[in-house]
Scaffold this active site. Structure first.
Site, short mmCIF file in Angstrom:
data_model
loop_
_atom_site.label_atom_id
_atom_site.label_comp_id
_atom_site.label_asym_id
_atom_site.label_seq_id
_atom_site.Cartn_x
_atom_site.Cartn_y
_atom_site.Cartn_z
N ARG A 195 1.60 -2.15 0.03
CA ARG A 195 0.24 -1.28 -0.09
C ARG A 195 0.28 -0.16 -1.04
NH1 ARG A 195 2.07 2.84 0.23
NH2 ARG A 195 -0.17 3.78 0.49
N GLY A 196 -0.67 0.11 -1.59
CA GLY A 196 -0.99 1.27 -2.78
C GLY A 196 -1.38 0.37 -3.95
N ALA A 197 -2.07 1.04 -4.65
CA ALA A 197 -2.81 0.02 -5.68
C ALA A 197 -1.91 -0.62 -6.58
CB ALA A 197 -3.60 1.02 -6.32
N GLN B 101 0.05 6.67 6.24
CA GLN B 101 0.86 6.64 5.03
C GLN B 101 1.59 7.94 4.71
OE1 GLN B 101 -2.34 5.62 5.47
NE2 GLN B 101 -2.45 3.50 4.28
N ASP C 274 -7.51 4.23 -5.86
CA ASP C 274 -7.46 2.96 -5.95
C ASP C 274 -8.34 2.16 -6.95
OD1 ASP C 274 -6.67 4.04 -3.09
OD2 ASP C 274 -6.01 1.72 -3.28
#
Ligand code: MRU
Length: 339
Positions: free
Chosen positions: A53-55, A191, A232
């Site tokens: 995850r994470g852009a 997160q 994002d």
């Protein structure tokens, strides 16, 4: 960046096993485990289920996943695999940029080796952009007592390497400054508590995890010199979609005169999106709010319910911070301004 002193990337190509490798982020900070798969469907599921995850990491995983799809199932690349990858998550625009880049690569070259080179180049370019962000950001963070507040994980796990927000913090530390980081835990997926604090500890950066609700109060007390977050998707007018809670932080920062910086590579900018209203905001499952994962003193993992049975939740994963609340958006080119 480092894990127990060894360098890692959040997403990479495993040449020996001929597959995509990613760090299984849902297990952290309690277990560090890398997964390797030669099945592009596994990569799509890894993005959907937030193993990755994470852009920028989502974009790189999609790029490698599509290189794999070309190797294993080229006839269905356009009809199945591109739409499959694009449907994994809606908000981070890096995913769509990566899919577009791989689609373009497939038109001009169309060999498995070339597709893999394209995916590798995509990931490497992302890493270089993040490194460059840190060079621009570090002097901006060199304020007061270098007490920096961050939200969610805009670290290397989210961004292949370096991180976006954390790149500035690492550059500051490498310049001999001693940054201290207030890490918002970042409900509901935590997160910040689970990932950012772990990353910073691995790099020897002092930090403390705090409840999200503590952020405004710490600013009011003068305990925060700067806020830095990732993004994002950034609209053409500078509105910023980022993890839920970022908008509230921006209001508090503005009220208390604390500069709030957004760090993002050019792959996070969406010129096709006129403003924040046009950014799709992902709604996620109620269980993320109603349940909690953790380990007990014996190291045994548990999932527990924290709300009364039968009560529903509201779980928007992102919010939009208007450009007027942001002190500066920093990309690999320096401070970005809407045209
Ligand atoms: O839902 P997630 O964990 O994928 O959301 C991640 C974030 O909001 C990050 O802060 C963002 O991707 C910027 S990261 C470089």
């Amino acid at each position: 960046m480092q894990v127990d002193g060894l360098p890692y990337r959040a997403v990479s190509w495993n040449t020996r096993r001929g597959g995509v490798e990613w760090i299984e982020q849902r297990l952290l900070p309690h277990r560090f485990e890398a997964v390797v798969s030669g099945d592009p469907e596994d990569v799509a599921v890894a993005i959907e289920t937030m193993q990755v995850r994470g852009a920028p990491s989502i974009g790189a995983a999609a790029a490698f996943g599509l290189a794999l799809a070309w190797q294993k199932d080229a006839p269905r690349f356009h009809s199945h695999w591109l739409p499959r990858m694009r449907a994994t998550r809606p908000t981070a625009v890096n995913l769509f940029h990566a899919c577009d880049a791989m689609a373009k690569c497939s038109e001009s070259a169309a060999s498995p080796t070339r597709m893999l080179e394209c995916a590798q180049a995509y990931a490497d370019a992302e890493v270089e952009r993040n490194r460059a962000i840190g060079e621009h950001l570090a002097p901006m963070l060199a304020r007061g007592r270098r007490r920096i507040l961050t939200h969610c994980n805009a670290g290397w796990l989210a961004a292949v390497d370096w991180g976006t927000a954390t790149s500035g913090i690492y550059h500051l530390a490498q310049a001999g400054e001693k940054p201290f980081v207030w890490v918002d835990e970042t409900r509901p997926r935590l997160q910040g508590a689970r990932l950012t604090a772990w990353e910073l500890a691995q790099e020897g950066i002092a930090c403390r995890i705090q409840a999200d609700a503590a952020a405004a109060w710490m600013m009011a007390k003068g305990e925060v010199d700067a806020v830095v977050v990732g993004a994002d998707r950034i609209a053409r007018n500078g509105d910023v979609a980022n993890k839920i809670g970022t908008y509230a932080l921006s209001l508090a920062a503005r009220e208390h005169g604390v500069p709030m910086y957004v760090a993002a590579p050019s792959s996070t900018f969406d010129p096709a999106c006129p403003d924040g209203h046009a950014i799709p905001i992902e709604m996620r499952d109620d269980s993320e709010v109603l349940m909690m994962d953790g380990i007990d003193d014996g190291g045994q993992g548990h999932r527990v319910r924290i709300a009364a049975a039968g009560v529903a939740a509201n779980n928007p994963a992102f919010d939009v911070t208007p450009f007027r609340n942001v002190s500066a958006i920093v990309s690999e080119h320096g401070v970005w301004q809407p045209a």
